[in-house]
Design a protein around this motif. Structure first.
Motif, PDB file in Angstrom:
ATOM      1  N   SER A  37       0.821  -1.205   0.000  1.00 45.99           N
ATOM      2  CA  SER A  37       0.000   0.000   0.000  1.00 45.99           C
ATOM      3  C   SER A  37       0.854   1.254   0.000  1.00 45.99           C
ATOM      4  CB  SER A  37      -0.909   0.011   1.224  1.00 45.99           C
ATOM      5  OG  SER A  37      -1.522   1.273   1.352  1.00 45.99           O
ATOM      6  N   TYR A 140     -16.609   9.262   8.175  1.00 49.44           N
ATOM      7  CA  TYR A 140     -15.583   8.334   7.719  1.00 49.44           C
ATOM      8  C   TYR A 140     -14.529   8.060   8.783  1.00 49.44           C
ATOM      9  CZ  TYR A 140     -17.410   8.922   2.945  1.00 49.44           C
ATOM     10  OH  TYR A 140     -18.212   8.938   1.831  1.00 49.44           O
ATOM     11  N   THR A 144     -14.340   2.113  10.423  1.00 53.89           N
ATOM     12  CA  THR A 144     -13.369   1.470   9.549  1.00 53.89           C
ATOM     13  C   THR A 144     -13.732   1.751   8.095  1.00 53.89           C
ATOM     14  OG1 THR A 144     -12.965  -0.279  11.156  1.00 53.89           O
ATOM     15  CG2 THR A 144     -12.360  -0.739   8.866  1.00 53.89           C
ATOM     16  N   GLU A 145     -12.748   2.201   7.321  1.00 49.50           N
ATOM     17  CA  GLU A 145     -12.964   2.516   5.910  1.00 49.50           C
ATOM     18  C   GLU A 145     -11.868   1.872   5.060  1.00 49.50           C
ATOM     19  OE1 GLU A 145     -15.332   3.943   4.229  1.00 49.50           O
ATOM     20  OE2 GLU A 145     -16.540   4.527   5.970  1.00 49.50           O
ATOM     21  N   ARG A 146     -12.281   1.298   3.956  1.00 48.72           N
ATOM     22  CA  ARG A 146     -11.364   0.673   3.013  1.00 48.72           C
ATOM     23  C   ARG A 146     -11.218   1.535   1.765  1.00 48.72           C
ATOM     24  NH1 ARG A 146      -7.377  -3.315   2.446  1.00 48.72           N
ATOM     25  NH2 ARG A 146      -7.325  -4.006   0.273  1.00 48.72           N
ATOM     26  N   ASP A 148      -9.782   0.706  -1.731  1.00 50.78           N
ATOM     27  CA  ASP A 148      -9.229  -0.369  -2.543  1.00 50.78           C
ATOM     28  C   ASP A 148      -8.114   0.125  -3.455  1.00 50.78           C
ATOM     29  OD1 ASP A 148     -10.837  -2.401  -1.501  1.00 50.78           O
ATOM     30  OD2 ASP A 148     -12.469  -1.970  -2.896  1.00 50.78           O
ATOM     31  N   SER A 151      -5.186  -0.201  -1.503  1.00 49.50           N
ATOM     32  CA  SER A 151      -5.025  -1.501  -0.837  1.00 49.50           C
ATOM     33  C   SER A 151      -4.814  -1.328   0.663  1.00 49.50           C
ATOM     34  CB  SER A 151      -3.838  -2.275  -1.443  1.00 49.50           C
ATOM     35  OG  SER A 151      -4.033  -2.482  -2.819  1.00 49.50           O
ATOM     36  N   TYR A 152      -5.677  -0.503   1.259  1.00 47.34           N
ATOM     37  CA  TYR A 152      -5.462  -0.176   2.668  1.00 47.34           C
ATOM     38  C   TYR A 152      -6.798   0.010   3.387  1.00 47.34           C
ATOM     39  CZ  TYR A 152      -2.762   1.530   6.639  1.00 47.34           C
ATOM     40  OH  TYR A 152      -2.169   1.667   7.870  1.00 47.34           O
ATOM     41  N   THR A 153      -6.847  -0.485   4.612  1.00 41.92           N
ATOM     42  CA  THR A 153      -8.017  -0.314   5.465  1.00 41.92           C
ATOM     43  C   THR A 153      -7.652   0.603   6.621  1.00 41.92           C
ATOM     44  OG1 THR A 153      -8.873  -2.504   4.904  1.00 41.92           O
ATOM     45  CG2 THR A 153      -9.706  -1.490   6.918  1.00 41.92           C
ATOM     46  N   HIS A 155      -8.531   2.359  10.221  1.00 42.04           N
ATOM     47  CA  HIS A 155      -9.305   2.163  11.434  1.00 42.04           C
ATOM     48  C   HIS A 155      -9.809   3.508  11.953  1.00 42.04           C
ATOM     49  CE1 HIS A 155      -8.301  -2.030  11.446  1.00 42.04           C
ATOM     50  NE2 HIS A 155      -7.011  -1.735  11.346  1.00 42.04           N
TER      51      HIS A 155
END
Length: 317
Positions: A37, A140, A144-146, A148, A151-153, A155
């Motif tokens: 990421s 947000y 938790t938000e992703r 894509d 490539s990172y989530t 917290h």
């Protein structure tokens, strides 16, 4: 007076930006090879970087080196900030703020929710600052938000760093003798963007709706779009006068003419991609057609390369 500021910004800010961004570019390339990421590499760059302070006008300064550009208005009673940077920069950013004067930070405006603009919220709040943001930004960072595309989530921020003062249209402040407009932007980079205009100083912070000299990231997953970015540039141009210093989310301070050039680039590439998509071409075929080719030499040499930007535009149409 503006010309001397422009020369100072052109010489100093561009130099700092170029050094930091070239390093980030190599990090991004290594990251792509490693299927990792960019967030991790950008954090590492923030950990290595010093904070560079560039005085602008009327007590307003730009701070670079902790993710996105940060703004600070200093007066004897307090400091008013635009964006909070990355928390890993806390000690260096604290020293830079102290170097601007002894007053504490009383307010921080988040221009949008991305971590490189909000991650410092908790420590700044704990030091006495009120956190201000768009309602969507507040939503947000509270969960938790992703992303894509990265490539990172992410917290949730600590409760203390979650914005409590929400701006869905416009809010005005007076700090010392400076009048400040905090203005909500229709969905553009995200669906929770804010502008901050220091009116007397005539310095306009536009967050990540503008990346000066480089292709911008567009968070399609969180309400952004290429059309929204173009509309945001139009709004910025309406707000900016002939001598306004325009501060992008990334890149050096800009003039109105530079923002106009950016807007033209967005519009041309958008139209090129839309035409190809309208012909029934899939995303890979559109990328292969290189609809941004006329702009790549200038705009496509850093974090968002031409193929990545074309994909963002395609996905947002």
């Amino acid at each position: 007076m503006y010309s001397s500021h422009t020369n100072l910004l052109g010489r100093n800010a561009r130099s700092a930006f170029g050094t930091a961004l070239i390093a980030s570019t190599f990090a991004w390339s290594a990251l792509a090879r490693a299927q990792d990421s960019p967030v991790i590499k950008i954090n590492a760059e923030a950990e290595r970087s010093e904070i560079k302070v560039t005085p602008l006008r009327g007590g307003v300064s730009m701070l670079e080196g902790s993710g996105g550009n940060i703004g600070v208005l200093v007066n004897p009673a307090d400091k008013f900030m635009v964006d909070a940077g990355i928390s890993i920069s806390k000690d260096k950013l604290s020293r830079a703020l102290a170097g601007l004067g002894p007053a504490k930070v009383s307010r921080v405006v988040n221009t949008h929710w991305h971590w490189d603009h909000t991650d410092g919220n908790p420590w700044l709040h704990d030091a006495g600052a009120e956190i201000i943001a768009h309602p969507r930004t507040a939503a947000y960072v509270a969960k938790t938000e992703r992303v894509d595309d990265w490539s990172y989530t992410f917290h949730p921020l600590a409760a203390s760093g979650q914005p409590k003062v929400l701006v869905s249209t416009r809010k005005q402040y007076t700090v010392g003798g400076e009048k400040i407009d905090v203005v909500a932007i229709p969905p553009a980079h995200t669906d929770g963007d804010l502008y901050v205009h220091f009116k007397n100083a005539d310095v306009l912070f536009v967050g990540d709706t503008y990346w000066n000299g480089i292709y911008p990231f567009i968070d399609n997953e969180h309400g952004g779009s290429i059309d929204g970015m173009i509309r945001a540039a139009d709004l910025s141009l309406k707000m900016a006068g002939p001598n306004t210093i325009i501060i992008p989310g990334h890149g050096p301070a800009a003039t109105r003419a530079e923002l106009e050039e950016y807007r033209a680039m967005l519009k041309t590439i958008r139209d090129n991609v839309a035409k190809l998509k309208g012909q029934g071409k899939d995303r890979d075929a559109v990328i292969a057609a290189k609809p941004s080719a006329d702009y790549d030499a200038k705009w496509g040499q850093f974090l968002i390369d031409p193929a990545f930007f074309t994909r963002l535009v395609y996905d947002g149409l």
